[in-house]
Design a protein around this motif. Structure first.
Motif, PDB file in Angstrom:
ATOM      1  N   ILE A   1     -24.259 -21.235 -75.628  1.00 11.62           N
ATOM      2  CA  ILE A   1     -23.956 -20.105 -74.741  1.00 11.62           C
ATOM      3  C   ILE A   1     -24.633 -20.376 -73.409  1.00 11.62           C
ATOM      4  N   SER A   2     -23.824 -20.628 -72.396  1.00  7.94           N
ATOM      5  CA  SER A   2     -24.343 -20.984 -71.061  1.00  7.94           C
ATOM      6  C   SER A   2     -24.252 -19.788 -70.137  1.00  7.94           C
ATOM      7  N   LEU A   3     -25.351 -19.492 -69.471  1.00  5.46           N
ATOM      8  CA  LEU A   3     -25.425 -18.387 -68.525  1.00  5.46           C
ATOM      9  C   LEU A   3     -25.625 -18.964 -67.131  1.00  5.46           C
ATOM     10  N   SER A   4     -24.657 -18.740 -66.257  1.00  6.08           N
ATOM     11  CA  SER A   4     -24.777 -19.262 -64.898  1.00  6.08           C
ATOM     12  C   SER A   4     -25.659 -18.331 -64.077  1.00  6.08           C
ATOM     13  N   ASN A   5     -26.115 -18.815 -62.922  1.00  2.00           N
ATOM     14  CA  ASN A   5     -26.967 -17.960 -62.083  1.00  2.00           C
ATOM     15  C   ASN A   5     -26.146 -16.994 -61.230  1.00  2.00           C
ATOM     16  N   ARG A   6     -24.859 -16.860 -61.554  1.00  2.39           N
ATOM     17  CA  ARG A   6     -24.065 -15.804 -60.920  1.00  2.39           C
ATOM     18  C   ARG A   6     -24.366 -14.436 -61.553  1.00  2.39           C
ATOM     19  N   ILE A   7     -25.019 -14.440 -62.735  1.00  2.00           N
ATOM     20  CA  ILE A   7     -25.460 -13.185 -63.330  1.00  2.00           C
ATOM     21  C   ILE A   7     -26.587 -12.600 -62.472  1.00  2.00           C
ATOM     22  N   LYS A   8     -26.485 -11.293 -62.154  1.00  2.00           N
ATOM     23  CA  LYS A   8     -27.449 -10.675 -61.233  1.00  2.00           C
ATOM     24  C   LYS A   8     -28.103  -9.445 -61.850  1.00  2.00           C
ATOM     25  N   ASP A   9     -29.276  -9.098 -61.296  1.00  2.93           N
ATOM     26  CA  ASP A   9     -29.911  -7.848 -61.706  1.00  2.93           C
ATOM     27  C   ASP A   9     -29.342  -6.708 -60.869  1.00  2.93           C
ATOM     28  N   LEU A  10     -29.850  -5.511 -61.071  1.00  4.11           N
ATOM     29  CA  LEU A  10     -29.317  -4.336 -60.381  1.00  4.11           C
ATOM     30  C   LEU A  10     -29.572  -4.363 -58.876  1.00  4.11           C
ATOM     31  N   ARG A  11     -30.486  -5.211 -58.435  1.00  2.00           N
ATOM     32  CA  ARG A  11     -30.780  -5.350 -57.006  1.00  2.00           C
ATOM     33  C   ARG A  11     -30.012  -6.507 -56.367  1.00  2.00           C
ATOM     34  N   GLY A  12     -29.157  -7.164 -57.159  1.00  2.00           N
ATOM     35  CA  GLY A  12     -28.360  -8.264 -56.619  1.00  2.00           C
ATOM     36  C   GLY A  12     -29.040  -9.614 -56.641  1.00  2.00           C
ATOM     37  N   ASN A  13     -30.194  -9.724 -57.298  1.00  2.00           N
ATOM     38  CA  ASN A  13     -30.894 -11.009 -57.393  1.00  2.00           C
ATOM     39  C   ASN A  13     -30.287 -11.845 -58.516  1.00  2.00           C
ATOM     40  N   GLU A  14     -29.989 -13.104 -58.233  1.00  2.00           N
ATOM     41  CA  GLU A  14     -29.381 -13.991 -59.216  1.00  2.00           C
ATOM     42  C   GLU A  14     -30.393 -14.422 -60.274  1.00  2.00           C
ATOM     43  N   LEU A  15     -29.872 -14.792 -61.452  1.00  2.00           N
ATOM     44  CA  LEU A  15     -30.706 -15.357 -62.509  1.00  2.00           C
ATOM     45  C   LEU A  15     -31.467 -16.559 -61.952  1.00  2.00           C
ATOM     46  N   ASP A  16     -32.726 -16.732 -62.353  1.00  2.00           N
ATOM     47  CA  ASP A  16     -33.573 -17.753 -61.729  1.00  2.00           C
ATOM     48  C   ASP A  16     -33.020 -19.159 -61.902  1.00  2.00           C
ATOM     49  N   LYS A  17     -32.303 -19.418 -62.979  1.00  2.00           N
ATOM     50  CA  LYS A  17     -31.662 -20.724 -63.135  1.00  2.00           C
ATOM     51  C   LYS A  17     -30.554 -20.629 -64.171  1.00  2.00           C
ATOM     52  N   ALA A  18     -29.535 -21.459 -63.996  1.00  6.50           N
ATOM     53  CA  ALA A  18     -28.486 -21.562 -65.004  1.00  6.50           C
ATOM     54  C   ALA A  18     -29.048 -22.283 -66.217  1.00  6.50           C
ATOM     55  N   GLN A  19     -28.778 -21.761 -67.395  1.00  6.58           N
ATOM     56  CA  GLN A  19     -29.299 -22.411 -68.586  1.00  6.58           C
ATOM     57  C   GLN A  19     -28.435 -22.104 -69.804  1.00  6.58           C
ATOM     58  N   THR A  20     -28.660 -22.888 -70.848  1.00  8.76           N
ATOM     59  CA  THR A  20     -27.870 -22.777 -72.069  1.00  8.76           C
ATOM     60  C   THR A  20     -28.783 -22.481 -73.253  1.00  8.76           C
ATOM     61  N   LEU A  21     -28.384 -21.503 -74.051  1.00  6.46           N
ATOM     62  CA  LEU A  21     -29.066 -21.204 -75.304  1.00  6.46           C
ATOM     63  C   LEU A  21     -28.246 -21.793 -76.445  1.00  6.46           C
ATOM     64  N   ILE A  22     -28.914 -22.419 -77.382  1.00  2.84           N
ATOM     65  CA  ILE A  22     -28.242 -23.125 -78.476  1.00  2.84           C
ATOM     66  C   ILE A  22     -28.502 -22.406 -79.795  1.00  2.84           C
ATOM     67  N   PHE A  23     -27.414 -22.147 -80.525  1.00  2.00           N
ATOM     68  CA  PHE A  23     -27.506 -21.519 -81.843  1.00  2.00           C
ATOM     69  C   PHE A  23     -26.708 -22.373 -82.831  1.00  2.00           C
ATOM     70  N   LYS A  24     -26.676 -21.948 -84.070  1.00  2.80           N
ATOM     71  CA  LYS A  24     -25.943 -22.740 -85.057  1.00  2.80           C
ATOM     72  C   LYS A  24     -25.262 -21.838 -86.070  1.00  2.80           C
ATOM     73  N   SER A  25     -24.215 -22.402 -86.656  1.00  5.34           N
ATOM     74  CA  SER A  25     -23.529 -21.780 -87.781  1.00  5.34           C
ATOM     75  C   SER A  25     -23.634 -22.757 -88.944  1.00  5.34           C
ATOM     76  N   GLY A  26     -24.364 -22.410 -89.986  1.00  7.31           N
ATOM     77  CA  GLY A  26     -24.573 -23.335 -91.090  1.00  7.31           C
ATOM     78  C   GLY A  26     -25.619 -24.374 -90.745  1.00  7.31           C
ATOM     79  N   GLU A  27     -25.405 -25.595 -91.245  1.00 11.21           N
ATOM     80  CA  GLU A  27     -26.345 -26.696 -91.036  1.00 11.21           C
ATOM     81  C   GLU A  27     -25.628 -27.888 -90.397  1.00 11.21           C
ATOM     82  N   PRO A  28     -25.471 -27.880 -89.075  1.00  7.47           N
ATOM     83  CA  PRO A  28     -24.752 -28.972 -88.402  1.00  7.47           C
ATOM     84  C   PRO A  28     -25.550 -30.270 -88.403  1.00  7.47           C
ATOM     85  N   LYS A  29     -24.826 -31.378 -88.313  1.00  4.55           N
ATOM     86  CA  LYS A  29     -25.459 -32.689 -88.178  1.00  4.55           C
ATOM     87  C   LYS A  29     -25.967 -32.834 -86.750  1.00  4.55           C
ATOM     88  N   ALA A  30     -27.245 -33.182 -86.607  1.00  5.65           N
ATOM     89  CA  ALA A  30     -27.874 -33.214 -85.287  1.00  5.65           C
ATOM     90  C   ALA A  30     -27.885 -34.614 -84.689  1.00  5.65           C
TER      91      ALA A  30
END
Length: 335
Positions: A104-133
């Motif tokens: 799940i990647s969140l770009s820095n186009r996401i803003k707070d209520l004051r219009g400030n952008e997310l400090d950096k674009a980043q990706t959170l990693i999750f899993k379904s089951g037990e994937p091969k790494a």
């Protein structure tokens, strides 16, 4: 007495209007602090078989900024994203692929209520089951020493050009964990002018493809696009039979060289040529005192740019040769 009462009434009305015209307090300095991701539920690399993911930010976020700002890989078509104050909630309403990493990647186009952008674009990693790494790591090389302290914006794409993850890198090495065995395209650049995109020639860039099964390796070389073409800068006569040709930049090869007398177009015989970086040394037959034109064709620099032709005029000088001969090249080479 009545006149005094009227005067007092008018004074009170004027006083009330004067109080009402006062400006409201400004509320302190302007809020320019960028929001950041604090945590998630489940935690990163956790199992999302429940279909619910919550991401907590450091500040209350603007739900209207979500459009085209959240990316899923593999793609999830049936989902709902909502924001309540500082928490984003993702509800997955389709069956997940078994034993698979989800990004799940969140770009820095996401803003707070004051219009400030997310400090950096980043990706959170999750899993379904037990994937091969699998993993991908390597060194980071910089064309310019000054760039070593700058952030590198990296995106990793699938073989069919879908975004998988985004991250900021720095330093001399990197390591991406929790990848699936597959082929990837890695793209990296430095956003020096902070405009959110890569600007040709003024910012370094890297892009390449790699296939990994378990532990993949690929170095990142942050280099600037070079569109300049190699040219002849000057010709220096070392001796009666030797010329030293200085080029504007280092080249890897050239296809053809000729030295012609300008008045008769008669060629000066070239006995030997030796290229070393941006210096070309040439042994020739003895020239006379006429003007000559030296021409090189298809000069290829170390970044692959090809100059179709470069030429320069020169006039040999008459002098007594007192320079001892030296070995310029051995053919075949030693060893």
């Amino acid at each position: 007495m009545r006149r005094i009462q009227i005067s007092l009434l008018l004074f009170v009305i004027m006083l009330l209007f004067a109080c009402g015209s006062k400006k409201s307090p400004t509320g302190g300095p302007e809020d320019t602090e960028k929001p950041s991701i604090l945590s998630s539920m489940p935690a990163e690399y956790g199992d999302i078989s429940s279909g619910i993911i919550e991401i907590d930010f450091s500040k209350a976020m603007d739900k209207s900024s979500l459009s085209n700002s959240v990316f899923f890989y593999p793609p999830i078509a049936n989902r709902r994203i909502s924001i309540s104050r500082a928490t984003m909630r993702i509800e997955i309403r389709e069956k997940l692929q078994p034993d698979t990493y989800y990004y799940i990647s969140l770009s820095n186009r996401i803003k707070d209520l004051r219009g400030n952008e997310l400090d950096k674009a980043q990706t959170l990693i999750f899993k379904s089951g037990e994937p091969k790494a699998a993993s991908l790591s390597g060194l980071i090389h910089y064309e310019k020493e000054e760039d070593k302290n700058s952030k590198i914006k990296v995106s990793v794409f699938s073989a069919d050009s879908l975004l998988i993850l985004m991250d900021d890198l720095s330093g001399s090495s990197y390591n991406f964990l929790a990848l699936s065995p597959a082929s990837y395209r890695l793209r990296a650049y430095m956003d020096k002018n902070l405009n959110g995109r890569y600007d040709t020639s003024i910012e370094p860039f890297f892009e390449d493809v790699v296939s990994i099964t378990e532990r993949g390796s690929m170095d990142i070389s942050m280099v600037y696009e070079d569109t300049t073409l190699a040219q002849i800068k000057r010709v220096k006569q070392i001796s009666t039979h030797e010329l030293e040709i200085e080029l504007s930049e280092e080249i890897s090869k050239y296809d053809y060289m000729e030295i012609l007398r300008q008045d008769s177009m008669e060629a000066l015989t070239v006995i030997r040529q030796y290229l070393e970086g941006n210096i070309l040394r040439v042994l020739t037959a003895k020239p006379d005192s006429s003007n000559y034109k030296l021409r090189l064709r298809n000069l290829k620099d170390i970044k692959g740019n090809i100059s179709p032709e470069s030429s320069i005029s020169f006039r040999p000088t008459e002098f007594i040769d007192t320079i001892h001969p030296r070995v310029v090249e051995v053919s075949p080479r030693n060893g």
